[in-house]
Enzyme design. Structure first.
Site, mmCIF file in Angstrom:
data_model
loop_
_atom_site.group_PDB
_atom_site.id
_atom_site.type_symbol
_atom_site.label_atom_id
_atom_site.label_comp_id
_atom_site.label_asym_id
_atom_site.label_seq_id
_atom_site.Cartn_x
_atom_site.Cartn_y
_atom_site.Cartn_z
ATOM 1 N N LYS A 84 -5.810 16.663 26.704
ATOM 2 C CA LYS A 84 -5.480 18.042 27.057
ATOM 3 C C LYS A 84 -4.648 18.094 28.334
ATOM 4 O O LYS A 84 -3.628 18.791 28.397
ATOM 5 C CB LYS A 84 -6.785 18.831 27.249
ATOM 6 N N GLU A 85 -5.077 17.330 29.330
ATOM 7 C CA GLU A 85 -4.332 17.295 30.588
ATOM 8 C C GLU A 85 -2.926 16.741 30.362
ATOM 9 O O GLU A 85 -1.954 17.245 30.907
ATOM 10 C CB GLU A 85 -5.069 16.421 31.614
ATOM 11 N N TYR A 86 -2.850 15.690 29.550
ATOM 12 C CA TYR A 86 -1.547 15.085 29.251
ATOM 13 C C TYR A 86 -0.642 16.109 28.574
ATOM 14 O O TYR A 86 0.498 16.334 28.980
ATOM 15 C CB TYR A 86 -1.729 13.849 28.361
ATOM 16 N N CYS A 134 1.442 -17.156 -29.588
ATOM 17 C CA CYS A 134 1.459 -16.228 -30.709
ATOM 18 C C CYS A 134 2.666 -16.619 -31.559
ATOM 19 O O CYS A 134 3.792 -16.619 -31.064
ATOM 20 C CB CYS A 134 1.604 -14.784 -30.221
ATOM 21 N N SER A 178 14.540 -19.364 15.827
ATOM 22 C CA SER A 178 13.237 -19.400 15.191
ATOM 23 C C SER A 178 12.599 -20.712 15.622
ATOM 24 O O SER A 178 13.252 -21.563 16.204
ATOM 25 C CB SER A 178 13.361 -19.319 13.680
ATOM 26 N N TYR A 199 6.670 -11.304 24.265
ATOM 27 C CA TYR A 199 6.302 -12.685 24.586
ATOM 28 C C TYR A 199 7.457 -13.544 25.078
ATOM 29 O O TYR A 199 7.281 -14.712 25.366
ATOM 30 C CB TYR A 199 5.657 -13.349 23.370
ATOM 31 N N CYS A 229 -3.769 -13.127 -31.320
ATOM 32 C CA CYS A 229 -2.923 -12.518 -30.291
ATOM 33 C C CYS A 229 -3.471 -11.143 -29.906
ATOM 34 O O CYS A 229 -3.736 -10.326 -30.787
ATOM 35 C CB CYS A 229 -1.501 -12.398 -30.819
ATOM 36 N N GLU A 238 6.922 -8.834 19.142
ATOM 37 C CA GLU A 238 6.578 -8.700 17.735
ATOM 38 C C GLU A 238 6.045 -7.292 17.508
ATOM 39 O O GLU A 238 5.079 -6.886 18.156
ATOM 40 C CB GLU A 238 5.513 -9.742 17.352
ATOM 41 N N ASP A 283 1.913 -11.730 13.195
ATOM 42 C CA ASP A 283 2.573 -11.642 11.896
ATOM 43 C C ASP A 283 3.048 -10.208 11.688
ATOM 44 O O ASP A 283 2.337 -9.373 11.146
ATOM 45 C CB ASP A 283 1.551 -12.039 10.817
ATOM 46 N N GLU A 295 0.043 -19.458 22.808
ATOM 47 C CA GLU A 295 -0.123 -18.020 22.570
ATOM 48 C C GLU A 295 -0.328 -17.754 21.085
ATOM 49 O O GLU A 295 -0.024 -18.605 20.256
ATOM 50 C CB GLU A 295 1.140 -17.267 23.040
ATOM 51 N N LYS A 310 1.201 -23.212 12.138
ATOM 52 C CA LYS A 310 0.775 -22.235 11.137
ATOM 53 C C LYS A 310 -0.579 -22.626 10.556
ATOM 54 O O LYS A 310 -0.770 -23.768 10.142
ATOM 55 C CB LYS A 310 1.802 -22.181 9.994
ATOM 56 N N CYS A 340 6.100 -9.996 -32.738
ATOM 57 C CA CYS A 340 5.081 -9.494 -31.808
ATOM 58 C C CYS A 340 5.799 -8.717 -30.689
ATOM 59 O O CYS A 340 6.694 -9.252 -30.028
ATOM 60 C CB CYS A 340 4.307 -10.685 -31.247
ATOM 61 N N LYS A 346 0.553 -16.319 17.495
ATOM 62 C CA LYS A 346 1.771 -16.029 16.740
ATOM 63 C C LYS A 346 1.440 -14.840 15.840
ATOM 64 O O LYS A 346 0.685 -14.969 14.878
ATOM 65 C CB LYS A 346 2.148 -17.250 15.897
ATOM 66 N N ARG A 352 15.345 -9.029 14.613
ATOM 67 C CA ARG A 352 15.864 -10.376 14.840
ATOM 68 C C ARG A 352 16.985 -10.692 13.850
ATOM 69 O O ARG A 352 17.961 -11.337 14.192
ATOM 70 C CB ARG A 352 14.747 -11.409 14.693
ATOM 71 N N CYS A 368 -0.749 -8.454 -31.298
ATOM 72 C CA CYS A 368 -0.435 -8.219 -32.710
ATOM 73 C C CYS A 368 -1.511 -8.717 -33.669
ATOM 74 O O CYS A 368 -1.452 -8.448 -34.871
ATOM 75 C CB CYS A 368 0.901 -8.854 -33.058
HETATM 76 ZN ZN LIG Z 1 1.425 -11.482 -30.999
#
Ligand SMILES: [Zn+2]
Length: 676
Positions: free
Chosen positions: A58-60, A436, A105, A240, A420, A192, A139, A135, A328, A441, A137, A158, A423
């Site tokens: 509210k103040e903000y 089949c 990269s 980073y 099948c 990122e 995603d 650090e 990774k 079919c 990584k 990038r 069919c």
């Molecule tokens: Zn079939």
């Protein structure tokens, strides 16, 4: 104070923001406006970066409204005004932007041995143990922010490392990065963009279309033409790296980290400085353990040499800096219940089981289906309906079932189908697969037509799977040669087909009458003959007639044709219906063309394998570009392979190439070669 906006509305509403010249007269009367900007920015920093709010919303809001009013009255907006952080109007497309310094990269390792090998290389180069930083990584989507004269001017993706896309309007909706900084030179910082997992959950509670995966959600939010959508998804950026400073002073990673913090950029709290290899391995182990409980999606750790001078001495290869490594983690695995197995019929009649799963979160994505290869796969993995199975997200699009972890009283054996599902025809069992045998079919015909018309085959523009479905259902089309008999009146009966579309598709069908020989061989859909084998066959036999007369020995002499495929080819051409269809196609005027023109270029003499995902090219495009420049594409890495083009998330092919010592290039190098 430099760069005050000249317009009376919030400038973020404009597609392009340009700074007006500085208007000294007004500044004096704007002291309250300046004060408000400073207070609001301080509060926002406490809230978004330090996670330590000191005032209520509210103040903000009260002060924010006062600022908006003053800005409207004065017609001036400070460059660091929080009112700039609103989504502007949708843009038409992303403009390209060339980065000041290339965004490298990182080389990747996936095992402790590979990581240790990297650390040993560094030690050997340095002649002693050296300091590293470790650090997370994250995603998400890598972004690069540019500052000039202490003010934020631009955000880009990038891209390929050299050229990215301008996403300034989108990034401006993010509240946690500074619009002005103390550093007055030109600066590019790298971070990122992510969507925190808790934010994603919250968004999905009310979203009409829930987002499945935090990584795609982040990329989709930033690379969205409508900044309002970006704002709704509440992305955040963890910084980073300092990618460029105009004074060019080399920074160690700890210096860069401190610099980012000092200038008000959000950095992730975990930042380990390690004095030895063992400390690095233990920091990586910490990240591997903690990543499951933190609020940001991560897929690894980044290890960097800390010393700036040592980094400079080590330099980089044409792809990666030699002083850094991304580690990774293995694809994540999870268990869930198997609800059912359905059998899909492909164009050759082959039945493939598809597992329907109780939806489960796996590495940030919701997984509800998984592949099983064939019935043998089901028995080997002891998969039963109602049982708990172990699922792994692999580099492939659809996750795979690794095995079964638990059966229950209600678990039910999966019956091997005898007829099948589409069919009802009795199935044939050939090797590990069920087929089949019914050529009429419906799913078979639809898949075969769709394949025949596809881009790498006959390339009939505007022909989709739904077109095939309708043609089979309404027009009784059963084979590709029927396509050449279609009239405008026929097509007018199909849903969604109006004059222009009918004309286009008839033109496209007509145009397909002179395919290249390899496209035609691929199009007729012989089991096991993909695009690469089709090229091989075309180059060796040079006509359909020669190919139809080929012997088993002729066929297996080819690099991309094995025994099974050779037999499939022989059986295919021995078949009476195939013979009739090939005759019908010839009768309709389809004449494959073999061109002996030898292509010369930068890939001459290279046997190239593509693996992983490319950012800027479709796989088929890349293959075409290589072939146009004299290269030969292969489907798998063999002793004859001379070059591997590895995109993102490259898997076993890359590992094999590394083992064989084959030259590997990344997408950026590939692009550079194309320009040669
Ligand atoms: Zn079939």
């Amino acid at each position: 104070m430099k760069g005050i906006y000249s317009k009376g509305v919030a400038p973020a509403r404009h597609e392009k923001q340009s700074f007006s010249t500085f208007n000294r007269g007004k500044v004096k009367s704007m002291s309250r406006q300046r004060e408000l900007v400073d207070i609001l920015n301080k509060w926002a920093h406490e809230y978004y970066v330090l996670d330590n709010p000191t005032v209520s919303d509210k103040e903000y809001d009260a002060l924010y409204d006062e600022l908006r009013k003053l800005e409207e009255e004065s017609g001036e907006v400070y460059p660091d005004s929080p009112t700039r952080r609103v989504g502007g109007e949708p843009i038409k497309g992303f403009e390209k932007h060339t980065h000041i310094a290339r965004l490298f990269s990182l080389d990747k390792s996936v095992s402790e041995e590979e990581l240790t090998a990297f650390l040993t290389r560094v030690e050997k180069f340095a002649g002693k143990e050296t300091e590293y930083t470790v650090e997370y990584k994250f995603d998400g989507l890598t972004v690069c922010l540019t500052y000039e004269n202490g003010a934020f001017v631009r955000a880009t993706t990038r891209g390929n490392g050299t050229v990215g896309e301008d996403v300034t309007a989108q990034v401006l909706t993010i509240k946690s990065f500074p619009l002005t900084i103390g550093y007055k030179g030109t600066l590019e910082v790298r971070g990122e963009a992510v969507i925190r997992l808790s934010v994603l959950d919250e968004y999905n509670k009310t979203a009409a279309e829930p987002l499945k995966n935090a990584r795609n959600a982040a990329a989709g939010a930033i690379r969205n033409l409508d900044p309002k959508v970006t704002a709704l998804r509440k992305p955040d950026i963890y910084f980073y790296d300092v990618n460029y400073t105009s004074d060019g002073a080399p920074m160690s990673q700890t210096t860069a980290h401190e610099f980012l913090k000092k200038e008000g950029f959000k950095v992730y709290p975990y930042f380990a400085v390690c004095k030895s290899k063992d400390e690095v391995l233990s920091a990586v182990a910490t990240i591997e353990r903690e990543r499951k409980i933190i609020d940001v999606l991560t897929d690894g750790a980044v290890i960097k040499v800390n010393d700036a001078l040592l980094r400079e001495e080590m330099g980089s290869t044409d792809k990666f800096p030699r002083w850094a490594m991304a580690y990774k983690f293995e694809a994540e695995e999870v268990t869930t219940l198997l609800k059912d197995v359905i059998w899909q019929v492909g164009r050759t009649g082959k039945l493939t089981p598809l597992a329907l799963l109780d939806p489960v979160d796996l590495g940030g994505a919701t997984v509800s289906r998984a592949t099983l290869n064939n019935y043998g796969d089901i028995t080997r993995k002891d998969v039963k309906i109602g049982s708990r199975v172990l699922v792994r997200r692999s580099n492939e699009v659809i996750p795979e079932i690794l095995g079964t972890t638990e059966h229950y009283a209600h678990s039910k054996e999966i019956d091997k189908p005898t007829v099948c599902p589409a069919c009802g025809a009795a199935l044939d069992e050939i090797g590990a697969h069920l087929f089949c045998p019914n050529r009429l079919c419906t799913p078979r015909i639809v898949a075969a037509l769709d394949h025949y018309a596809s881009k790498n085959a006959m390339n009939i523009d505007g022909f989709s799977e739904s077109t095939a479905e309708q043609l089979v259902g309404k027009m009784s089309v059963t084979k590709p040669s029927d396509l050449y008999k279609l009239t405008a009146e026929d097509l007018a009966q199909l849903e969604g087909f109006k004059d222009k579309k009918i004309k286009n598709i008839l033109t496209a069908i007509e145009k397909s009458k002179t395919p290249t020989l390899d496209a035609f061989i691929y199009a007729i859909g012989v089991e096991g003959v993909g695009r690469v084998a089709a090229k091989d066959l075309a180059a060796r036999f040079k006509s359909m007639e020669n190919l139809q007369n080929a012997t088993f020995e002729d066929l297996i002499a080819l690099e991309n044709v094995g025994e099974i495929t050779a037999n499939a080819i022989l059986a295919h051409f021995a078949d009476d219906e195939t013979k009739a269809e090939l005759a019908a196609l010839a009768e309709a005027g389809v004449q494959p063309v073999w061109s002996d023109e030898k292509k010369e270029g930068v890939f001459s003499g290279e046997s190239v394998v593509l693996t992983g995902t490319l950012t800027n090219f479709k796989r088929s495009e890349a293959q075409k570009l290589i072939e146009e420049r004299g290269g030969v594409c292969q489907s798998s890495v063999t002793a004859k392979t001379t070059l591997v083009l590895a995109g993102e998330e490259a898997g076993s092919k890359l590992a094999k190439a590394q083992k064989l010592g084959i030259k590997i290039i990344d997408e950026a190098t590939f692009k550079a070669m194309l320009e040669e």
